[in-house]
Write a protein that holds these residues in place. Structure first.
Motif, short mmCIF file in Angstrom:
data_model
loop_
_atom_site.label_atom_id
_atom_site.label_comp_id
_atom_site.label_asym_id
_atom_site.label_seq_id
_atom_site.Cartn_x
_atom_site.Cartn_y
_atom_site.Cartn_z
N UNK A 113 52.06 -65.00 -82.44
CA UNK A 113 51.63 -65.03 -83.85
C UNK A 113 52.66 -64.34 -84.74
N UNK A 114 53.18 -63.21 -84.30
CA UNK A 114 54.20 -62.51 -85.10
C UNK A 114 55.48 -63.33 -85.20
N UNK A 115 55.83 -64.04 -84.14
CA UNK A 115 57.03 -64.89 -84.18
C UNK A 115 56.85 -66.03 -85.18
N UNK A 116 55.65 -66.60 -85.22
CA UNK A 116 55.38 -67.65 -86.22
C UNK A 116 55.47 -67.06 -87.62
N UNK A 117 54.92 -65.87 -87.80
CA UNK A 117 54.99 -65.21 -89.11
C UNK A 117 56.44 -64.92 -89.49
N UNK A 118 57.22 -64.40 -88.55
CA UNK A 118 58.63 -64.08 -88.84
C UNK A 118 59.41 -65.34 -89.23
N UNK A 119 59.14 -66.43 -88.53
CA UNK A 119 59.79 -67.70 -88.87
C UNK A 119 59.40 -68.12 -90.28
N UNK A 120 58.12 -67.96 -90.61
CA UNK A 120 57.68 -68.36 -91.95
C UNK A 120 58.30 -67.48 -93.04
N UNK A 121 58.56 -66.22 -92.72
CA UNK A 121 59.20 -65.34 -93.70
C UNK A 121 60.62 -65.81 -93.99
N UNK A 122 61.33 -66.20 -92.95
CA UNK A 122 62.69 -66.74 -93.16
C UNK A 122 62.60 -68.05 -93.93
N UNK A 123 61.70 -68.96 -93.53
CA UNK A 123 61.53 -70.23 -94.25
C UNK A 123 61.18 -69.99 -95.72
N UNK A 124 60.23 -69.09 -95.95
CA UNK A 124 59.79 -68.81 -97.32
C UNK A 124 60.91 -68.25 -98.17
#
Length: 179
Positions: A113-124
């Motif tokens: 879940x944290x990896x998905x969040x980290x990816x979304x932070x970079x995408x965002x």
């Protein structure tokens, strides 16, 4: 030996299970063959590799401003190092006790879940670079979905609810808003 009730076997693997190991025996099993050997090494080796790559990446991109460097470093460290490390340790250490089994697999799921969040932070950061209000909305939604997903994955007994929460979180954070 017979597996304890809390240890879920893989249906097609008949041997090589480790059960009721101490942490010391679990760490020693890192250098022995068992049914989790490949899982452990395919997680821990990339964690080391991504850690080294993160250092090189930071050095090569020294021109980035502080926020961009922090977002990039956070993404690489969480996705490449922390997630792999947590998963490798879960595969290595889940064979201790019933409580250890739950703790280590929960750690693995939380790291996903944290990896998905980290990816979304970079995408965002990259997708909404010049649109700070949209970044804030996206990050707020992602954080909200993370919290509900963590509760669902770690505390809810309904497999369907856990799966739907996780899918919604992953789809949203992996690009649905960018379309």
């Amino acid at each position: 030996s017979k597996l304890p009730r809390w240890h879920t076997p893989y249906p097609y693997i008949q041997t090589g299970y480790r059960a009721r190991f101490t942490y010391r025996l679990s760490f020693a099993s890192l250098f022995r063959l068992h049914n989790e050997t490949l899982n452990v090494w395919t997680e821990l080796a990339p964690a080391v590799g991504f850690g080294c790559w993160a250092a090189v990446l930071l050095e090569r991109h020294a021109q980035l401003d502080g926020v961009d460097r922090a977002v990039l470093l956070f993404g690489v460290l969480v996705v490449g190092v922390l997630r792999n490390l947590c998963s490798g340790l879960a595969h290595l250490l889940h064979a201790t006790t019933a409580q250890g089994y739950i703790v280590w697999w929960s750690c693995d799921y939380a790291s996903i879940c944290l990896a998905i969040l980290a990816t979304s932070i970079v995408y965002g950061r990259l997708s909404f670079y010049c649109m700070a209000p949209l970044q804030i909305v996206f990050y707020t939604c992602a954080a909200g979905l993370l919290s509900t997903t963590l509760v669902a994955v770690l505390a809810v007994s309904s497999a369907g609810l856990r799966a739907m929460s996780f899918i919604l979180f992953a789809v949203f954070c992996s690009g649905a808003p960018f379309l």
